[in-house]
Design a protein around this motif. Sequence first.
Motif, PDB file in Angstrom:
ATOM      1  N   UNK A 524       0.821  -1.200   0.000  1.00  0.00           N
ATOM      2  CA  UNK A 524       0.000   0.000   0.000  1.00  0.00           C
ATOM      3  C   UNK A 524       0.860   1.256   0.000  1.00  0.00           C
ATOM      4  N   UNK A 525       1.932   1.247   0.798  1.00  0.00           N
ATOM      5  CA  UNK A 525       2.818   2.428   0.801  1.00  0.00           C
ATOM      6  C   UNK A 525       3.482   2.628  -0.559  1.00  0.00           C
ATOM      7  N   UNK A 532       1.750   9.532  -5.811  1.00  0.00           N
ATOM      8  CA  UNK A 532       2.260  10.885  -5.546  1.00  0.00           C
ATOM      9  C   UNK A 532       3.324  11.266  -6.568  1.00  0.00           C
ATOM     10  N   UNK A 533       4.193  10.316  -6.915  1.00  0.00           N
ATOM     11  CA  UNK A 533       5.239  10.608  -7.891  1.00  0.00           C
ATOM     12  C   UNK A 533       4.651  10.956  -9.246  1.00  0.00           C
ATOM     13  N   UNK A 538       3.307  15.115 -13.294  1.00  0.00           N
ATOM     14  CA  UNK A 538       2.334  15.768 -14.188  1.00  0.00           C
ATOM     15  C   UNK A 538       2.136  17.233 -13.805  1.00  0.00           C
ATOM     16  N   UNK A 539       2.046  17.552 -12.500  1.00  0.00           N
ATOM     17  CA  UNK A 539       1.708  18.909 -12.065  1.00  0.00           C
ATOM     18  C   UNK A 539       2.899  19.863 -12.092  1.00  0.00           C
ATOM     19  N   UNK A 540       4.112  19.369 -11.877  1.00  0.00           N
ATOM     20  CA  UNK A 540       5.278  20.252 -11.800  1.00  0.00           C
ATOM     21  C   UNK A 540       5.528  21.023 -13.096  1.00  0.00           C
ATOM     22  N   UNK A 541       5.496  20.412 -14.272  1.00  0.00           N
ATOM     23  CA  UNK A 541       5.706  21.222 -15.498  1.00  0.00           C
ATOM     24  C   UNK A 541       4.647  22.310 -15.683  1.00  0.00           C
ATOM     25  N   UNK A 542       3.377  21.982 -15.345  1.00  0.00           N
ATOM     26  CA  UNK A 542       2.336  23.000 -15.498  1.00  0.00           C
ATOM     27  C   UNK A 542       2.564  24.160 -14.539  1.00  0.00           C
ATOM     28  N   UNK A 543       2.973  23.862 -13.312  1.00  0.00           N
ATOM     29  CA  UNK A 543       3.233  24.918 -12.328  1.00  0.00           C
ATOM     30  C   UNK A 543       4.387  25.796 -12.774  1.00  0.00           C
TER      31      UNK A 543
END
Length: 622
Positions: A524-525, A532-533, A538-543
């Motif tokens: 599960x971990x 999260x990775x 995905x979110x870091x380039x947009x930010x």
Amino acid sequence: MRVAVGMLWLLALWGHPKAQGSCPSQCSCSLHILGDGSKARTVVCSDPDMTLLPASVPPDTCRLRLERTAIRRVPGEAFRPLGRLEQLWLPYNALSELSALMLRGLRRLRELRLPGNRLATFPWAALKDAPQLRLLDLQANRLSAVPPEAARFLGNLTFLDLSNNQLMRLPQELLATWAHLQTGPFLPGHRTRLVLGLQDNPWACDCRLYDLALFLEGWAPNLAFIEATLKCASPRSLAGVAFSQLELRKCQSPELRPGVASVRSPLGSAVLLRCGATGFPGPEMSWRRANGHPLNGTVHQEVSSDGTSWSLLGLPAVSPLDSGDYICQAKNFLGVSETVVSLAITEPLASTEWSGSPGALWARTGEEAEAAAYNKMVARHVPDIPGPAVLATGPPVPNMKGELTLQHFQMGIPGERTSGPAGRQEARMVRSLKVVGDTYQSVTLVWKTPQAGNTTSFSVLYTVFGQHNMRRVAVHPGKTSVTIHGLAPKTKYVACVCVRDLVPQKEQCVIFSTDEVVDAEATQRLINVVVISVAVVIALPLTLLVCCGAVQRRCHKCHTGGAAEATGAYVSLERLGHSEDGSEELSQHSLSEADRLLSARSSLDSQVLGTRGGRRINEYFC
């Protein structure tokens, strides 16, 4: 002149009724002078319409030949009057039945030829009435087997033709009678002692043909074959393969491997009985009960790398009815071997009520059978608690999971206790018991108590699955979790949570294994880390893209300093305000208001505009 007179005398003697006897009307008779001067009479019958043996064959007949007739059977002692008969030829008739007494009285018989008939069996024991028999021709019949007892009557033969029958193998007893021909001395100038015809039979090339193939492989000067090359007919993978190219193994009768003769198992556990045997071909393994009752389990067969055949009998959730003797049998065509495994079920004879009074025996029928088996399994681990548990003395341990002192208790006689209203009410207080894996040596138990107050104290009972010595962990009032340390890695445990001074029910117990729980938590971990990775990737380039755009516009504004650029950059601003009815709504400022909001006085002006008619407007800025 003397020769002519002698011939005339012989013809006259042959024509005399007393000398000639009565020759059958359907046969022809002839007289031959042998080398020693003796006379030999020959009778030949070849009428295709003949269905019975001739009734009046001269008693001095030495050779009788019945061929290509419709005769189907030879009755008992049919040739007994022919005491001088030396050759009996019955080729290519319709014979399908021979009497075991057919050779009675033929002490001089040396040749018996029966080729081309329909014989499926042969009366081998009849050969004992012909001790001087040397030639036996049975080719082109329908013989499917030679029985082992036939070897006792074939020892005097010098010619045996069994070719073109339905033989698949020969008995070892017959091969043993011929073994001396391979080892006996061969004298120069002497004839071969035995001629064999075995070709054109559907030989089955398995381990039972091992001795015959080995017999043919060895050179024997006293033994000759009509055709030396014999070929397999089955199995299909060996069809047409010569005996000389085979690599066969010798057959072996089943032999059981030593194993456990007695097994003791606790009530409700799963039992696996093993039985192994060797043999070739591999023996067929089977289980049965000595008392004749049906098996209450499943049988699995497997073969190990060393060729041992194993039979595994699995008995899930054993009960007293499963105790007794189990017979394992290994069988192939060479024989049968058996062994007995005794199973003893250790179970309590009676249950005890919580008040100490005797209870009913553990027994369930019908729809309650499955629940009863689980209850028995849990009940074996529920201790007879002599008194209330006491919290560990000393300074409190600052652990949020409630790590408390362990106390030892000895298992009492299990039973169905707290089965009344109090027990059912207590069972409803502990719900959703779960096991959370920490390490291979510790786990955390978490539960819910929707009907319990903050002053209710709980106890945790746990032990290794199958053992009777349990440990208890006292939990502080109001806590619904506890961590148990000192567990053995890769070990199965049973744990129960109950209100202090009460005995747990089956709904309050859980069975777990330390390695399985930890592995599940680790999985599960790992899933959480992967999710999260992926989200970060995905979110870091947009930010970064948005921030870079904002920085570029800010820099551009600082360089130009004009109001027109600000107006062009921020066409409109939206704010989330409150409507008059109290709900939130989106409103849009004009261009002049946007210029003012982006000016140096935007903070002060926003405070002025934020209060409109006594209402506070919540604004969100980029």
